[in-house]
Design a protein around this motif. Structure first.
Motif, PDB file in Angstrom:
ATOM      1  N   GLU A   1       0.817  -1.222   0.000  1.00 48.65           N
ATOM      2  CA  GLU A   1       0.000   0.000   0.000  1.00 48.65           C
ATOM      3  C   GLU A   1       0.848   1.269   0.000  1.00 48.65           C
ATOM      4  N   GLY A   2       2.164   1.121   0.131  1.00 45.63           N
ATOM      5  CA  GLY A   2       3.050   2.281   0.116  1.00 45.63           C
ATOM      6  C   GLY A   2       3.394   2.823   1.488  1.00 45.63           C
ATOM      7  N   ASN A   3       2.939   2.147   2.556  1.00 41.81           N
ATOM      8  CA  ASN A   3       3.288   2.574   3.914  1.00 41.81           C
ATOM      9  C   ASN A   3       4.744   2.225   4.198  1.00 41.81           C
ATOM     10  N   LYS A   4       5.461   3.114   4.849  1.00 45.08           N
ATOM     11  CA  LYS A   4       6.876   2.892   5.152  1.00 45.08           C
ATOM     12  C   LYS A   4       7.025   1.767   6.180  1.00 45.08           C
ATOM     13  N   VAL A   5       7.982   0.879   5.900  1.00 43.31           N
ATOM     14  CA  VAL A   5       8.280  -0.228   6.810  1.00 43.31           C
ATOM     15  C   VAL A   5       9.797  -0.350   6.959  1.00 43.31           C
ATOM     16  N   ARG A   6      10.211  -1.108   7.942  1.00 41.37           N
ATOM     17  CA  ARG A   6      11.636  -1.375   8.145  1.00 41.37           C
ATOM     18  C   ARG A   6      12.158  -2.258   7.012  1.00 41.37           C
ATOM     19  N   ALA A   7      13.423  -2.107   6.689  1.00 43.17           N
ATOM     20  CA  ALA A   7      14.062  -2.943   5.665  1.00 43.17           C
ATOM     21  C   ALA A   7      13.955  -4.407   6.084  1.00 43.17           C
ATOM     22  N   PRO A   8      13.636  -5.286   5.139  1.00 36.80           N
ATOM     23  CA  PRO A   8      13.484  -6.700   5.498  1.00 36.80           C
ATOM     24  C   PRO A   8      14.791  -7.387   5.875  1.00 36.80           C
ATOM     25  N   PHE A   9      15.914  -6.798   5.527  1.00 37.26           N
ATOM     26  CA  PHE A   9      17.206  -7.435   5.770  1.00 37.26           C
ATOM     27  C   PHE A   9      17.920  -6.930   7.016  1.00 37.26           C
ATOM     28  N   ASP A  10      17.490  -5.782   7.595  1.00 40.01           N
ATOM     29  CA  ASP A  10      18.147  -5.264   8.794  1.00 40.01           C
ATOM     30  C   ASP A  10      17.260  -4.214   9.450  1.00 40.01           C
ATOM     31  N   GLU A  11      16.865  -4.475  10.686  1.00 36.67           N
ATOM     32  CA  GLU A  11      15.968  -3.552  11.393  1.00 36.67           C
ATOM     33  C   GLU A  11      16.605  -2.208  11.691  1.00 36.67           C
ATOM     34  N   ASN A  12      17.923  -2.123  11.560  1.00 38.31           N
ATOM     35  CA  ASN A  12      18.605  -0.848  11.807  1.00 38.31           C
ATOM     36  C   ASN A  12      18.919  -0.080  10.533  1.00 38.31           C
ATOM     37  N   TRP A  13      18.478  -0.598   9.376  1.00 38.28           N
ATOM     38  CA  TRP A  13      18.671   0.156   8.140  1.00 38.28           C
ATOM     39  C   TRP A  13      17.869   1.448   8.250  1.00 38.28           C
ATOM     40  N   PRO A  14      18.399   2.580   7.791  1.00 38.58           N
ATOM     41  CA  PRO A  14      17.662   3.853   7.903  1.00 38.58           C
ATOM     42  C   PRO A  14      16.271   3.766   7.267  1.00 38.58           C
ATOM     43  N   MET A  15      15.306   4.391   7.906  1.00 31.07           N
ATOM     44  CA  MET A  15      13.933   4.386   7.386  1.00 31.07           C
ATOM     45  C   MET A  15      13.864   5.067   6.025  1.00 31.07           C
ATOM     46  N   GLY A  16      14.660   6.104   5.816  1.00 26.90           N
ATOM     47  CA  GLY A  16      14.678   6.795   4.534  1.00 26.90           C
ATOM     48  C   GLY A  16      16.101   7.053   4.087  1.00 26.90           C
ATOM     49  N   THR A  17      16.305   7.000   2.768  1.00 27.79           N
ATOM     50  CA  THR A  17      17.617   7.286   2.201  1.00 27.79           C
ATOM     51  C   THR A  17      17.451   8.342   1.113  1.00 27.79           C
ATOM     52  N   LEU A  18      18.133   9.465   1.277  1.00 32.29           N
ATOM     53  CA  LEU A  18      18.103  10.534   0.279  1.00 32.29           C
ATOM     54  C   LEU A  18      19.097  10.172  -0.821  1.00 32.29           C
ATOM     55  N   THR A  19      18.602  10.152  -2.053  1.00 29.17           N
ATOM     56  CA  THR A  19      19.428   9.785  -3.199  1.00 29.17           C
ATOM     57  C   THR A  19      19.465  10.938  -4.179  1.00 29.17           C
ATOM     58  N   THR A  20      20.667  11.348  -4.574  1.00 29.54           N
ATOM     59  CA  THR A  20      20.844  12.398  -5.572  1.00 29.54           C
ATOM     60  C   THR A  20      21.601  11.810  -6.751  1.00 29.54           C
ATOM     61  N   LEU A  21      20.963  11.875  -7.925  1.00 26.26           N
ATOM     62  CA  LEU A  21      21.570  11.409  -9.168  1.00 26.26           C
ATOM     63  C   LEU A  21      21.892  12.625 -10.010  1.00 26.26           C
ATOM     64  N   THR A  22      23.150  12.743 -10.445  1.00 30.00           N
ATOM     65  CA  THR A  22      23.566  13.843 -11.301  1.00 30.00           C
ATOM     66  C   THR A  22      24.102  13.262 -12.599  1.00 30.00           C
ATOM     67  N   PHE A  23      23.586  13.756 -13.722  1.00 30.44           N
ATOM     68  CA  PHE A  23      23.944  13.270 -15.052  1.00 30.44           C
ATOM     69  C   PHE A  23      24.787  14.330 -15.762  1.00 30.44           C
ATOM     70  N   THR A  24      26.007  13.974 -16.153  1.00 29.95           N
ATOM     71  CA  THR A  24      26.895  14.894 -16.850  1.00 29.95           C
ATOM     72  C   THR A  24      27.304  14.249 -18.167  1.00 29.95           C
ATOM     73  N   GLU A  25      27.221  15.010 -19.269  1.00 31.66           N
ATOM     74  CA  GLU A  25      27.624  14.457 -20.556  1.00 31.66           C
ATOM     75  C   GLU A  25      29.026  14.924 -20.901  1.00 31.66           C
ATOM     76  N   SER A  26      29.820  13.980 -21.421  1.00 35.17           N
ATOM     77  CA  SER A  26      31.176  14.290 -21.832  1.00 35.17           C
ATOM     78  C   SER A  26      31.523  13.422 -23.036  1.00 35.17           C
ATOM     79  N   GLU A  27      31.731  14.060 -24.169  1.00 34.74           N
ATOM     80  CA  GLU A  27      32.122  13.383 -25.399  1.00 34.74           C
ATOM     81  C   GLU A  27      31.179  12.234 -25.754  1.00 34.74           C
ATOM     82  N   GLY A  28      29.874  12.484 -25.631  1.00 35.51           N
ATOM     83  CA  GLY A  28      28.871  11.495 -26.005  1.00 35.51           C
ATOM     84  C   GLY A  28      28.608  10.426 -24.959  1.00 35.51           C
ATOM     85  N   LYS A  29      29.345  10.473 -23.868  1.00 40.89           N
ATOM     86  CA  LYS A  29      29.144   9.527 -22.771  1.00 40.89           C
ATOM     87  C   LYS A  29      28.448  10.248 -21.630  1.00 40.89           C
ATOM     88  N   THR A  30      27.859   9.479 -20.736  1.00 43.50           N
ATOM     89  CA  THR A  30      27.194  10.064 -19.576  1.00 43.50           C
ATOM     90  C   THR A  30      27.878   9.594 -18.312  1.00 43.50           C
TER      91      THR A  30
END
Length: 163
Positions: free
Chosen positions: A89-118
């Motif tokens: 249902e989308g309710n937040k739960v503890r990680a199934p592999f470790d009860e001490n895993w952080p409830m939330g993880t902030l993820t930042t993805l940055t995309f940079t192009e260089s000579e046709g590669k990313t």
């Protein structure tokens, strides 16, 4: 200061295509997650305030649900979201592999192009972690990097097929 994990990966594809691979469920279902796991998208609303809710299941294990809540999107350049383990249902739960895993993880993805590669830069950090959550996140650095590395190898293979 809370733990932080930073990794980079270079893809042999233009930035726009790599960005789309992260933002369109028809692409994500072909490469996201651990190799060999079943992947199902329940909700894909790619916008600030939107949600990406999916399940992943190993052949010999239980289905796990994950939910991303997007906070910032700069077309072809940047995606910021907080990820949580969840129930169906989308309710937040503890990680199934470790009860001490952080409830939330902030993820930042940055995309940079260089000579046709990313060049993709990923920065992960626990959100308001307890001392125990911060400790397990720090101790899991190699596991996290290994998981992303396998996932990015799958993306690289997929990009070769569609570019």
């Amino acid at each position: 200061m809370s733990a932080q994990i930073k990794l980079t990966h270079t893809f042999e594809a233009p930035r726009e295509l790599v960005f789309q691979a992260f933002t369109k469920s028809e692409h994500l279902q072909n490469w996201w997650g651990p190799k060999g796991w079943a992947f199902e998208v329940l909700q894909a609303d790619f916008r600030p305030g939107g949600v990406f809710h999916y399940s992943q299941k190993p052949e010999d294990g239980n289905k796990m649900w994950v939910k991303f809540e997007y906070s910032e999107i700069v077309e072809s350049e940047k995606i910021v979201y907080t990820s949580y383990f969840s129930d169906a249902e989308g309710n937040k739960v503890r990680a199934p592999f470790d009860e001490n895993w952080p409830m939330g993880t902030l993820t930042t993805l940055t995309f940079t192009e260089s000579e046709g590669k990313t060049i993709l830069t990923v920065v992960l950090a626990p959100v308001s972690p307890t001392e125990a959550e911060d400790k397990i996140f720090r101790e899991s650095k190699d596991m996290v990097k290994e998981g992303f590395s396998g996932t990015f190898d799958q993306l690289a293979e997929y990009l070769l097929k569609i570019s």
